[in-house]
Write an enzyme that holds these catalytic residues in place. Sequence first.
Site, PDB file in Angstrom:
ATOM      1  N   GLY A 174       0.771  -1.152  -0.172  1.00 53.86           N
ATOM      2  CA  GLY A 174      -0.164  -0.100  -0.032  1.00 53.86           C
ATOM      3  C   GLY A 174       0.844   1.209   0.053  1.00 53.86           C
ATOM      4  O   GLY A 174       2.024   1.251   0.507  1.00 53.86           O
ATOM      5  N   TYR A 175       0.327   2.257  -0.401  1.00 55.81           N
ATOM      6  CA  TYR A 175       1.044   3.718  -0.685  1.00 55.81           C
ATOM      7  C   TYR A 175       0.507   4.545   0.836  1.00 55.81           C
ATOM      8  O   TYR A 175      -0.724   4.762   0.705  1.00 55.81           O
ATOM      9  CB  TYR A 175       0.885   4.354  -1.829  1.00 55.81           C
ATOM     10  CG  TYR A 175       1.520   3.527  -2.838  1.00 55.81           C
ATOM     11  CD1 TYR A 175       2.810   3.856  -3.292  1.00 55.81           C
ATOM     12  CD2 TYR A 175       0.900   2.456  -3.609  1.00 55.81           C
ATOM     13  CE1 TYR A 175       3.459   3.005  -4.177  1.00 55.81           C
ATOM     14  CE2 TYR A 175       1.686   1.478  -4.390  1.00 55.81           C
ATOM     15  CZ  TYR A 175       2.961   1.891  -4.754  1.00 55.81           C
ATOM     16  OH  TYR A 175       3.676   0.892  -5.643  1.00 55.81           O
ATOM     17  N   LEU A 176       1.399   5.130   1.250  1.00 50.45           N
ATOM     18  CA  LEU A 176       1.442   5.868   2.541  1.00 50.45           C
ATOM     19  C   LEU A 176       1.427   7.515   1.896  1.00 50.45           C
ATOM     20  O   LEU A 176       0.891   8.282   2.827  1.00 50.45           O
ATOM     21  CB  LEU A 176       2.387   5.728   3.487  1.00 50.45           C
ATOM     22  CG  LEU A 176       2.457   4.102   3.690  1.00 50.45           C
ATOM     23  CD1 LEU A 176       3.695   3.879   4.844  1.00 50.45           C
ATOM     24  CD2 LEU A 176       1.114   3.833   4.422  1.00 50.45           C
TER      25      LEU A 176
END
Length: 163
Positions: free
Chosen positions: A29-31
Amino acid sequence: MAKEIERKFLVKHESWRAEAGPGATMRQGYLAAMDDRTVRIRLIDGESARLTIKIGTGMLTRDEFEYEVPLGDGEELIASAIGTVIAKTRYRVQGETHVWEVDVFEEPYAGLIVAEVEMRTENDDPVLPDWIGQEVTDDRRYSNFALATRDDKQRPDISPDGR
């Protein structure tokens, strides 16, 4: 500064599986993201976690920094991901001149299979196995970040010829 130099291709058929090592399941996932950088968390086989920062506007070459983080921290971070958490299994395949990483995506991108090859320089010329399809290195629709943050109207075609 670490450099990532890689080309990306769609996969035409399944013959790569005969040469593949065991797969590693990944959730990523991208933060955070800006025009020229992303921060990603990746959980591998439910046993380890890696935080990655990529900087650069090019799709072929970017600066990349990667760090092992405690699994519990990784699980907390992925719960805060923006967009969709990408699920895939990655296989390593020894090619004639380079090692290929083949990603088999799960829902919502089931059917998408992408092969990446990391190179030492932009001038490397890896021998392309017969199962390699259309090159999508410069097609941002196939970047993992784009897959994680786009809506269904922006989905790339998952056919091996990119049509």
